[in-house]
Design an enzyme around this catalytic site. Structure first.
Site, short mmCIF file in Angstrom:
data_model
loop_
_atom_site.label_atom_id
_atom_site.label_comp_id
_atom_site.label_asym_id
_atom_site.label_seq_id
_atom_site.Cartn_x
_atom_site.Cartn_y
_atom_site.Cartn_z
CG ASP A 125 12.60 17.20 5.85
OD1 ASP A 125 12.41 16.04 5.44
OD2 ASP A 125 13.60 17.51 6.51
N GLY A 132 28.02 6.39 -0.01
CA GLY A 132 27.11 6.55 1.12
C GLY A 132 27.83 7.16 2.32
CG ASP A 159 15.78 11.00 6.95
OD1 ASP A 159 16.68 10.24 6.52
OD2 ASP A 159 15.88 11.60 8.03
N1 GLY Z 1 14.33 13.51 9.15
C1 GLY Z 1 15.24 13.90 10.13
C2 GLY Z 1 15.29 12.99 11.29
O1 GLY Z 1 14.68 11.94 11.29
O2 GLY Z 1 15.99 13.34 12.23
#
Ligand code: GLY
Length: 384
Positions: free
Chosen positions: A101, A220, A162
């Site tokens: 992130d 997955g 994400d």
């Molecule tokens: N990227 C983490 C979430 O969307 O909770």
């Protein structure tokens, strides 16, 4: 799903009312969040100030940059300056950056700053952050490991959908330095995500394990969704917007087509008011909505539409659905009638399986709601 596309071109007065509401809310939060940032999710609809250590810390400064594009207010500039100092400090001291992130964190701080001010220090910060993100790249598996230490057997080789939103930082670093290594790694990750995280029916796994020794696929798993084989709404949202952004930065049409396919599935699972449930397995009933996924998808659909030819009927369809989502969020999901909240969008879900931030405000939902409004207000080049 609701078959009637009811997107209405927003008139200036409607848009200004919405922007004015978000602007005032942000102004009233400046004192609380000058040095600190809002918690990822609210508690009883209140964000709590916390230090800049979590993956969500950049959504606040991202909102401030968006606000700055709306009105160049000195009070906002002063807080942006403080926040940018905190991001510099976080990078220099390697605080909470052992995560993919880093992309979310430094796109909305450093890249946004560079795009809007051309400040070289911001560019350097973004490139340093991209170097940090590269430490998470597995050459064998061709993916960025999402979480945990690189030698942790439980976390090794795990990519998550994400991450598509983290790749733009890498495209930016190659563009600015002329070194193709960031771009090459981002493209390999996007290709692996397209191959393994995207399922044949236009849904996505939240996470997928790769074998870092052989480079082959394993299996997955969900993390925040209802089940391993369901489709977590926010994961699908990150995928839609993220693949559109990989198209923006590479010109590879397969990313845009993937984004469209995922968007079509998402749209087919929408309830009558256009705001998705927290997992797309649900299309009616009492389960919570996730307004944050809805706001991400609105931005993603507007980004996709920009790249489709005028002759493609999907262009108008995606624009109309994005407008329908935004209208619904504005009419029924904002805190306009909940003035005790310091958030913008009600009815988001952070992580239902952990009972975390359920039916609360989530700071990324607020960010993407404002991004969607700004996309309606002006020609906007993504910070992503
Ligand atoms: N990227 C983490 C979430 O969307 O909770």
């Amino acid at each position: 799903m609701n078959e009637s596309v009811c997107g209405i071109i927003p008139d200036k007065e409607w848009l200004n009312t919405e922007l004015q509401f978000t602007y005032q809310k942000i102004i009233s939060n400046l004192d609380t969040f000058t040095d600190n940032v809002p918690s990822p999710a609210s508690k009883n609809l209140q964000y709590i100030p916390e230090e800049n250590t979590d993956w969500t810390a950049s959504f606040w400064v991202g909102m401030l940059w968006l606000c700055w594009e709306y009105k160049q207010d000195g009070r906002i500039a002063a807080v942006i300056q403080k926040q940018m100092g905190a991001f510099q400090n976080r990078l220099e001291n390697d605080i909470g950056l052992h995560t993919h992130d880093v992309g979310f964190l430094y796109s909305l701080s450093a890249v946004a700053a560079y795009r809007l001010t051309r400040d070289r220090r911001a560019k350097d910060m973004a490139v340093k952050a991209a170097d940090k993100l590269m430490e998470r790249y597995s050459e064998t598996a061709g993916i960025f490991q999402a979480w945990g230490e690189m030698d942790d057997p439980g976390a090794q080789g795990r990519m998550i959908i994400d991450c598509n939103m983290n790749l733009p930082l890498l495209y930016f670093a190659s563009e600015q330095t002329g070194d193709p290594k960031y771009h090459i790694a981002a493209v390999r990750h996007a290709d692996q995500a397209k191959k393994y995280l995207v399922r044949s029916d236009g849904t996505t796994f939240h996470t997928f394990y790769m074998d870092v020794i052989t480079g082959g696929p394993r299996f997955g798993r969900t993390h925040q969704g209802y089940s391993d084989d369901s489709c977590w709404a926010r994961g699908q949202a990150w995928a839609i917007y993220g693949f559109a952004l990989s198209y923006l930065h590479t010109g590879d049409i397969s990313y845009l087509e993937t984004a469209c396919r995922l968007a079509d599935y998402f749209i087919s699972r929408l309830p009558g008011d256009w705001v998705c449930y927290w997992d797309l397995v649900f299309t009616d009933g009492d389960e919570e909505r996730d307004s944050s996924a809805a706001s991400i998808v609105a931005c993603g659909l507007l980004e996709i539409a920009k790249h489709l030819p005028l002759s493609d009927p999907r262009r108008g369809k995606y624009e109309n659905i994005a407008l329908s989502i935004i209208r619904s969020l504005a009419d029924c999901y904002t805190t306009k009638n909940t003035p005790q909240s310091n958030g913008l969008l009600l009815h988001a879900v952070y992580a239902k399986p952990e009972n975390r931030g359920v039916d609360e405000c989530c700071i990324w939902g607020d960010y993407f709601y404002l991004e969607a409004l700004i996309r309606l207000y002006k020609i906007w080049y993504p910070y992503w």
